[in-house]
Design a protein around this motif. Structure first.
Motif, PDB file in Angstrom:
ATOM      1  N   PRO A  29       0.509  -1.212  -0.072  1.00 12.27           N
ATOM      2  CA  PRO A  29      -0.059  -0.518  -0.196  1.00 12.27           C
ATOM      3  C   PRO A  29       1.032   1.121  -0.105  1.00 12.27           C
ATOM      4  O   PRO A  29       0.497   2.167   0.187  1.00 12.27           O
ATOM      5  N   ASN A  30       2.063   1.532   0.370  1.00  9.53           N
ATOM      6  CA  ASN A  30       3.165   2.168   0.412  1.00  9.53           C
ATOM      7  C   ASN A  30       3.903   3.393  -0.510  1.00  9.53           C
ATOM      8  O   ASN A  30       3.984   3.726  -0.835  1.00  9.53           O
ATOM      9  N   VAL A  31       2.969   2.160  -1.928  1.00  7.21           N
ATOM     10  CA  VAL A  31       3.575   1.994  -3.773  1.00  7.21           C
ATOM     11  C   VAL A  31       3.057   3.266  -4.450  1.00  7.21           C
ATOM     12  O   VAL A  31       1.238   3.352  -4.047  1.00  7.21           O
ATOM     13  N   VAL A  32       3.362   4.540  -4.319  1.00 11.42           N
ATOM     14  CA  VAL A  32       3.149   5.934  -4.758  1.00 11.42           C
ATOM     15  C   VAL A  32       3.370   6.494  -6.656  1.00 11.42           C
ATOM     16  O   VAL A  32       3.933   5.738  -6.777  1.00 11.42           O
ATOM     17  N   PRO A  33       2.094   6.722  -7.276  1.00 12.17           N
ATOM     18  CA  PRO A  33       2.220   6.975  -8.624  1.00 12.17           C
ATOM     19  C   PRO A  33       4.011   7.659  -8.630  1.00 12.17           C
ATOM     20  O   PRO A  33       4.320   8.046  -7.670  1.00 12.17           O
ATOM     21  N   ASN A 284      -5.917   5.312  -9.716  1.00  7.43           N
ATOM     22  CA  ASN A 284      -5.883   3.637  -9.969  1.00  7.43           C
ATOM     23  C   ASN A 284      -4.676   3.251  -9.398  1.00  7.43           C
ATOM     24  O   ASN A 284      -3.977   4.339  -8.874  1.00  7.43           O
ATOM     25  N   THR A 285      -4.684   1.730  -9.036  1.00  8.19           N
ATOM     26  CA  THR A 285      -2.943   1.702  -7.870  1.00  8.19           C
ATOM     27  C   THR A 285      -2.478   0.779  -9.112  1.00  8.19           C
ATOM     28  O   THR A 285      -2.884   0.161  -9.293  1.00  8.19           O
ATOM     29  N   LEU A 286      -0.713   0.747  -8.032  1.00  6.33           N
ATOM     30  CA  LEU A 286      -0.129  -0.600  -8.662  1.00  6.33           C
ATOM     31  C   LEU A 286      -0.416  -1.896  -9.388  1.00  6.33           C
ATOM     32  O   LEU A 286      -0.669  -2.253 -10.734  1.00  6.33           O
ATOM     33  N   ASN A 287      -1.407  -2.058  -8.101  1.00  8.68           N
ATOM     34  CA  ASN A 287      -2.014  -3.679  -8.446  1.00  8.68           C
ATOM     35  C   ASN A 287      -2.910  -3.784  -9.635  1.00  8.68           C
ATOM     36  O   ASN A 287      -2.898  -4.640 -10.537  1.00  8.68           O
ATOM     37  N   SER A 288      -4.396  -2.510  -9.779  1.00  3.86           N
ATOM     38  CA  SER A 288      -4.684  -2.634 -11.024  1.00  3.86           C
ATOM     39  C   SER A 288      -4.193  -2.221 -11.913  1.00  3.86           C
ATOM     40  O   SER A 288      -5.421  -3.255 -13.431  1.00  3.86           O
ATOM     41  N   LEU A 289      -3.315  -1.431 -12.432  1.00  3.46           N
ATOM     42  CA  LEU A 289      -2.693  -1.293 -13.703  1.00  3.46           C
ATOM     43  C   LEU A 289      -2.034  -2.405 -14.115  1.00  3.46           C
ATOM     44  O   LEU A 289      -1.738  -2.973 -15.105  1.00  3.46           O
ATOM     45  N   LEU A 290      -0.923  -3.683 -13.064  1.00  5.57           N
ATOM     46  CA  LEU A 290      -0.952  -4.609 -13.219  1.00  5.57           C
ATOM     47  C   LEU A 290      -1.386  -5.298 -13.768  1.00  5.57           C
ATOM     48  O   LEU A 290      -1.506  -6.085 -14.781  1.00  5.57           O
TER      49      LEU A 290
END
Length: 333
Positions: A29-33, A284-290
């Motif tokens: 959850p700490n991954v930012v764009p 978006n989050t990194l997970n959704s984009l992945l």
């Protein structure tokens, strides 16, 4: 999240991507764009975040590394340079292959790389892309300073343009010397790529009113893809034991289509790795984009979107019309 906490997260991600910290899962959850147009966030096929150095370690065994780009995006070009530099530390026997130069530019490119001409001469004599100095100069200078061969990989612009106007029959009008420089089978493709091309251009083969123009445009696209694949194959033969890094617009490579599909069809023995860019869009989050884009490459790198080019639709249409008008005025004789 407080400003202080956000700053710590940003610094942590910067450490991860540039200095080689340990991998972390993409659902962290700490991954930012990406925080600027120069930033990128790299993810492998398993959803792990990687630093440039970690990425290079994983890419080192490959025969060919294809890095897709959004033309003119600073983050894409910075990532290309960082990957080239890091891979050079792993495998200094390296060749840089570039869509951004056409095969008939090779003599002038070689003259520059061997110190026989200056940069302005290179730009003028090759008709280098307008963003050469900001985007590709660092890659060329890195190669020049280390005697890394650079391959001008694209098909000549006038041949591509005229193929787009008249279709594959135009190649029959070329003299033997020009035709010999192009691939033997210049329009090799796959059904998936054809479908993607026509869907992207908003037409459907056999039904669209301008299907003939789209068909010819597709042949021009295939000529680029096949020429780039052919040039990579030739580079591997000319420089045995070298790793080829090929730079191209992402449409030519993502989902292992385009030049990658041609390359793998003609040389199925090669270990080809594809790195594709994805815009990190708002909300978006990194997970959704992945999850949405995972199939685009063996590795993905996420970038800030480019600024919107037009707000005025009429001005946008006029700009496109003017580009077509200028292309039509150029001779194919």
């Amino acid at each position: 999240m407080t400003t202080y906490s956000h700053t710590l997260v940003t610094l942590a991600c910067a450490c991860l991507l540039l200095a080689g910290c340990a991998t972390v899962p993409a659902n962290n959850p700490n991954v930012v764009p990406p925080q600027s147009q120069y930033d990128s966030i790299i993810v492998d096929g398993n959803g792990r975040l990687l630093s440039i150095n970690q990425l290079a370690e994983e890419l080192a065994p490959a025969d060919v590394v294809v890095i897709g780009e959004y033309h003119g995006h600073h983050g894409a070009h910075l990532l290309q340079l960082l990957v080239q530099s890091a891979l050079y530390q792993q495998r200094p026997r390296q060749v840089l292959s570039m869509e951004q130069f056409a095969l008939d530019d090779q003599p002038e490119l070689d003259r520059y790389l061997t110190g026989q001409s200056g940069e302005e001469e290179l730009i003028a004599d090759t008709g280098a892309w307008p963003n050469y100095k900001a985007s590709y100069r660092p890659l060329i200078e890195f190669s020049k300073n280390r005697n890394v061969p650079v391959v001008a990989a694209n098909a000549p612009a006038h041949i591509v343009r005229c193929t787009g106007r008249y279709g594959d029959a135009y190649l029959d009008e070329l003299d033997a010397g020009q035709r010999r420089k192009l691939p033997d089978a210049p329009f090799t493709d796959t059904a998936e790529y054809r479908r993607k091309f026509f869907e992207t251009l908003g037409g459907h083969h056999g039904q669209a009113e301008n299907s003939k123009r789209l068909e010819n445009s597709y042949k021009a696209q295939l000529l680029r893809d096949n020429t780039m694949a052919d040039r990579v194959i030739r580079a591997l033969k000319e420089f045995p034991g070298h790793q080829v890094i090929h730079l191209t617009g992402t449409f030519h490579a993502e989902n292992r289509l385009g030049m990658v599909a041609v390359l793998e069809r003609k040389r199925p023995d090669l270990d080809v790795v594809v790195i594709s860019p994805v815009f990190w869009t708002s909300g978006n989050t990194l997970n959704s984009l992945l999850k949405a884009h995972q199939e685009k490459g063996d590795y993905l790198y996420f970038l800030q979107p480019l600024p919107e080019e037009y707000k005025d639709n009429e001005r946008h249409r006029n700009s496109i019309t003017e580009q077509f008008r200028n292309a039509t005025e150029l001779s194919c004789d």
